[in-house]
Design a protein around this motif. Structure first.
Motif, PDB file in Angstrom:
ATOM      1  N   GLN A   1      -2.612 -80.221 -23.758  1.00 42.17           N
ATOM      2  CA  GLN A   1      -3.882 -80.533 -23.118  1.00 42.17           C
ATOM      3  C   GLN A   1      -5.058 -80.255 -24.068  1.00 42.17           C
ATOM      4  O   GLN A   1      -6.008 -81.035 -24.131  1.00 42.17           O
ATOM      5  N   VAL A   2      -4.983 -79.165 -24.812  1.00 36.96           N
ATOM      6  CA  VAL A   2      -6.035 -78.848 -25.783  1.00 36.96           C
ATOM      7  C   VAL A   2      -6.073 -79.920 -26.864  1.00 36.96           C
ATOM      8  O   VAL A   2      -7.145 -80.395 -27.255  1.00 36.96           O
ATOM      9  N   TYR A   3      -4.895 -80.318 -27.354  1.00 37.54           N
ATOM     10  CA  TYR A   3      -4.823 -81.370 -28.370  1.00 37.54           C
ATOM     11  C   TYR A   3      -5.500 -82.644 -27.858  1.00 37.54           C
ATOM     12  O   TYR A   3      -6.286 -83.264 -28.569  1.00 37.54           O
ATOM     13  N   HIS A   4      -5.212 -83.020 -26.621  1.00 30.75           N
ATOM     14  CA  HIS A   4      -5.805 -84.231 -26.045  1.00 30.75           C
ATOM     15  C   HIS A   4      -7.320 -84.119 -25.954  1.00 30.75           C
ATOM     16  O   HIS A   4      -8.037 -85.080 -26.236  1.00 30.75           O
ATOM     17  N   GLN A   5      -7.807 -82.962 -25.575  1.00 32.84           N
ATOM     18  CA  GLN A   5      -9.261 -82.763 -25.488  1.00 32.84           C
ATOM     19  C   GLN A   5      -9.912 -82.918 -26.862  1.00 32.84           C
ATOM     20  O   GLN A   5     -11.010 -83.465 -26.975  1.00 32.84           O
ATOM     21  N   GLU A   6      -9.230 -82.460 -27.899  1.00 36.26           N
ATOM     22  CA  GLU A   6      -9.789 -82.511 -29.251  1.00 36.26           C
ATOM     23  C   GLU A   6      -9.636 -83.881 -29.915  1.00 36.26           C
ATOM     24  O   GLU A   6     -10.468 -84.275 -30.712  1.00 36.26           O
ATOM     25  N   HIS A   7      -8.553 -84.606 -29.605  1.00 36.89           N
ATOM     26  CA  HIS A   7      -8.232 -85.851 -30.312  1.00 36.89           C
ATOM     27  C   HIS A   7      -8.300 -87.105 -29.438  1.00 36.89           C
ATOM     28  O   HIS A   7      -8.164 -88.213 -29.964  1.00 36.89           O
ATOM     29  N   SER A   8      -8.440 -86.935 -28.140  1.00 35.01           N
ATOM     30  CA  SER A   8      -8.523 -88.048 -27.188  1.00 35.01           C
ATOM     31  C   SER A   8      -7.294 -88.945 -27.196  1.00 35.01           C
ATOM     32  O   SER A   8      -7.388 -90.140 -26.901  1.00 35.01           O
ATOM     33  N   ASP A   9      -6.151 -88.402 -27.568  1.00 37.21           N
ATOM     34  CA  ASP A   9      -4.895 -89.150 -27.479  1.00 37.21           C
ATOM     35  C   ASP A   9      -3.739 -88.171 -27.302  1.00 37.21           C
ATOM     36  O   ASP A   9      -3.923 -86.968 -27.352  1.00 37.21           O
ATOM     37  N   TRP A  10      -2.561 -88.740 -27.074  1.00 43.98           N
ATOM     38  CA  TRP A  10      -1.340 -87.944 -26.888  1.00 43.98           C
ATOM     39  C   TRP A  10      -0.390 -88.128 -28.064  1.00 43.98           C
ATOM     40  O   TRP A  10       0.776 -87.793 -27.986  1.00 43.98           O
ATOM     41  N   LEU A  11      -0.876 -88.675 -29.164  1.00 48.23           N
ATOM     42  CA  LEU A  11      -0.038 -89.009 -30.317  1.00 48.23           C
ATOM     43  C   LEU A  11       0.007 -87.841 -31.301  1.00 48.23           C
ATOM     44  O   LEU A  11      -0.474 -87.935 -32.430  1.00 48.23           O
TER      45      LEU A  11
END
Length: 84
Positions: free
Chosen positions: A25-35
């Protein structure tokens, strides 16, 4: 719950799942993707890329509840197809 090898292993699995889910979830907030790149490591040292790869490659054996949680986020199960 008794402190047996089985309960300790279950606790470790659940802890890793919670940690992976939160890091995703933190990654998605920072990068706006799930990749998440396969070798991605969080600043705290958590190997998120490995966790994500495990979710993707093991989808057929994951608990239905885990799949539902990831689906609810919009998780990308096939990163190669999405990246094209």
């Amino acid at each position: 719950m008794a402190n047996t090898p089985v309960t300790r292993k279950l606790a470790a699995i659940l802890s890793a799942d919670v940690q992976g889910y939160a890091a995703l979830q933190v990654y998605h907030q920072e990068h706006s993707d799930w990749l998440v790149p396969a070798r991605h490591t969080t600043p705290s040292g958590y190997r998120l890329g490995s966790w994500v790869a495990h979710q993707r490659s093991g989808k057929d054996t994951l608990a239905a509840e885990r799949i539902k949680r990831l689906d609810a986020l919009g998780f990308v199960w096939d990163a190669r197809r999405k990246a094209v």
